[in-house]
Design an enzyme around this catalytic site. Sequence first.
Site, PDB file in Angstrom:
ATOM      1  N   TYR A  34       3.196 -29.715  -5.455  1.00 30.37           N
ATOM      2  CA  TYR A  34       3.614 -31.117  -5.449  1.00 30.37           C
ATOM      3  C   TYR A  34       4.554 -31.468  -6.595  1.00 30.37           C
ATOM      4  O   TYR A  34       4.791 -30.662  -7.474  1.00 30.37           O
ATOM      5  CB  TYR A  34       2.452 -32.089  -5.305  1.00 30.37           C
ATOM      6  CG  TYR A  34       1.290 -32.092  -6.250  1.00 30.37           C
ATOM      7  CD1 TYR A  34       0.092 -32.658  -5.821  1.00 30.37           C
ATOM      8  CD2 TYR A  34       1.338 -31.594  -7.546  1.00 30.37           C
ATOM      9  CE1 TYR A  34      -1.013 -32.723  -6.656  1.00 30.37           C
ATOM     10  CE2 TYR A  34       0.252 -31.651  -8.380  1.00 30.37           C
ATOM     11  CZ  TYR A  34      -0.923 -32.221  -7.936  1.00 30.37           C
ATOM     12  OH  TYR A  34      -2.000 -32.277  -8.773  1.00 30.37           O
ATOM     13  N   GLU A  35       5.141 -32.676  -6.504  1.00 31.53           N
ATOM     14  CA  GLU A  35       6.264 -33.104  -7.355  1.00 31.53           C
ATOM     15  C   GLU A  35       7.502 -32.234  -7.121  1.00 31.53           C
ATOM     16  O   GLU A  35       8.311 -32.012  -8.012  1.00 31.53           O
ATOM     17  CB  GLU A  35       5.900 -33.101  -8.854  1.00 31.53           C
ATOM     18  CG  GLU A  35       4.650 -33.870  -9.219  1.00 31.53           C
ATOM     19  CD  GLU A  35       4.782 -35.373  -9.029  1.00 31.53           C
ATOM     20  OE1 GLU A  35       5.862 -35.829  -8.653  1.00 31.53           O
ATOM     21  OE2 GLU A  35       3.787 -36.080  -9.259  1.00 31.53           O
ATOM     22  N   GLY A  36       7.643 -31.741  -5.903  1.00 35.85           N
ATOM     23  CA  GLY A  36       8.733 -30.815  -5.576  1.00 35.85           C
ATOM     24  C   GLY A  36       8.269 -29.397  -5.834  1.00 35.85           C
ATOM     25  O   GLY A  36       7.791 -29.081  -6.918  1.00 35.85           O
TER      26      GLY A  36
END
Length: 596
Positions: free
Chosen positions: A403-405
């Site tokens: 997550y967060e890219g």
Amino acid sequence: MEDITRGGQFLVKETKCENIFTPEDFSEEQIMMRDSVKEFVDKEIWPHKDRFEKKDYALTEETMRKAGEMGFLSIAVPEAYGGMGMGFVDTCLVCDYISGATGSFSTAFGAHTGIGTMPITLYGTEEQKQKYVPKLASGEWFGAYCLTEPGAGSDANSGKTKAVLSEDGTHYKITGQKMWISNAGFCSLFIVFARIEDDKNITGFILENTQDNGISFGEEEHKLGIRASSTRQVFFNETKIPVENMLSERGNGFKIAMNALNVGRIKLAAACLDAQRRVTSNAISYANDRVQFNTPIASFGAIRAKLAEMATSTYAGESATYRAAQDIETRIKIREAEGVSHQEAELKGVEEFAIECSILKVAVSEDVQHCADEGIQVYGGMGFSEDTPMESAWRDARIARIYEGTNEINRMLSVGMLIKKAMKGQVDLLGPAMKVQEELMGIPSFDSPDYSELFSEEKEMIGKLKKAFLMVAGGAIQKFGTDLEAHQQLLMAAADMLIEIYMAESTVLRTEKLAKKQGETNVQEQIAMAKLYLYQAVDIVTQKGKEGIVSFAEGDEQRMMLMGLRRFTKYTNMPNVVGLREIITAKLVAENKYCF
């Protein structure tokens, strides 16, 4: 002001140790805040780890309310909206120490304080902020963030959720499906992204989670880790949102999402740090207690090497994260002093250091996973059991790389953003890259260098690693130009070089600053960790540099660049790696915990 380094400039500008912030620089107020957060975690979260692992979502919600009562949800919120209005370093500090016990609470906390609250404080109208932010800051309400869809993950702007304006123009009707929504099971408010008509970019909205408004939920997802973090699909069927609840301007949703991710990335790095400390401390304690062949396993070289490496990666992560956090805070203060609003200053301050945020996200998320993996190995068979904390730590760590890219996206972003900054003239890559080319054509110096000062060789080596990156990146840009982004494996190799340079430099600078303050003899273990981390960074830069060079260069050009890479990664005095590990582990075993 001339000593203020801008985002990405670490690569081409020498940074003095006096100009970076380190955990040893915490003020008395920050130390009190840290200790308060640690006390909360040790009392309210750590003793209940088994309940979190058994998917006790109610406990997560209850603990979040307690965190709200303690003021921990309001650290970054301006005082005008019921928050503490503390600085960016304070925000990262709380995120760091509140996240160590379990990924379930860490995710709920991060989703609420970050992507659940921050888009309103940074992009909301004054009316929106006054209406919603105080409730979110106190923990009366919890926030969730609806961006990801079945067909829109990394490509966030490709979402299919639609927003249609009602005939009377008073509200939008939202229809679509969102997935992997953290806090969905107990949130009071959604930040929702949808497309109006055939707009190129999505638009953000603030949606209150009320009954009878076309909102429905999937079952709680069964996940590898973060098991008590509520994660559900959310379905919208002509859900009404008042027109005044549009967040920012029409079509600005993609920009909101990207800027939220920049902040989220450095906070995610911070949120991995105390998890690493706790894993490392548990492994040390277990190794001291566990006896085999009539000897504590902490005395065996194979175990000692693991403990040293775990502590070193933790120390490096701390060094780089707090360096970047202070750089962002400094940039925010500069912009505020110029008369810019707080929300604009914070947006631009974080955006300035987006490269460093991506670097940290990748480096620390991978280090915490490796640390937990080695923690299981130190425990042996017991590490594989749910009765010990290592198994859940390993599972919880795994999501951090997604997550967060994803880390793949962030690797490519870090190099891509650096090149864009160079094109805009914000970072001078071309000049230094040309100098490196000239140096390769010239005759190398055979003078004996003076390495009498602490870290003089290490700092020279970091300078050479920067040249290696400039050589590879410069050659790649010359070869492919604007088509470079299509060569993802080459970008990934260059990104790994960039990451190691930033992490190694941050670790060396922190330790140099510490040695000047406390004396070299008092920080021998930290000196050993800085040298050990750099040694490994040199190995990675060598490997990734070769991989990059042979992917685009041939013949004489390839031979010259490989020769340059050897020159730029060659030690004059090779460190005794085994000896360095021994210095580190002796201290860890004696203290029976991560003690730096």
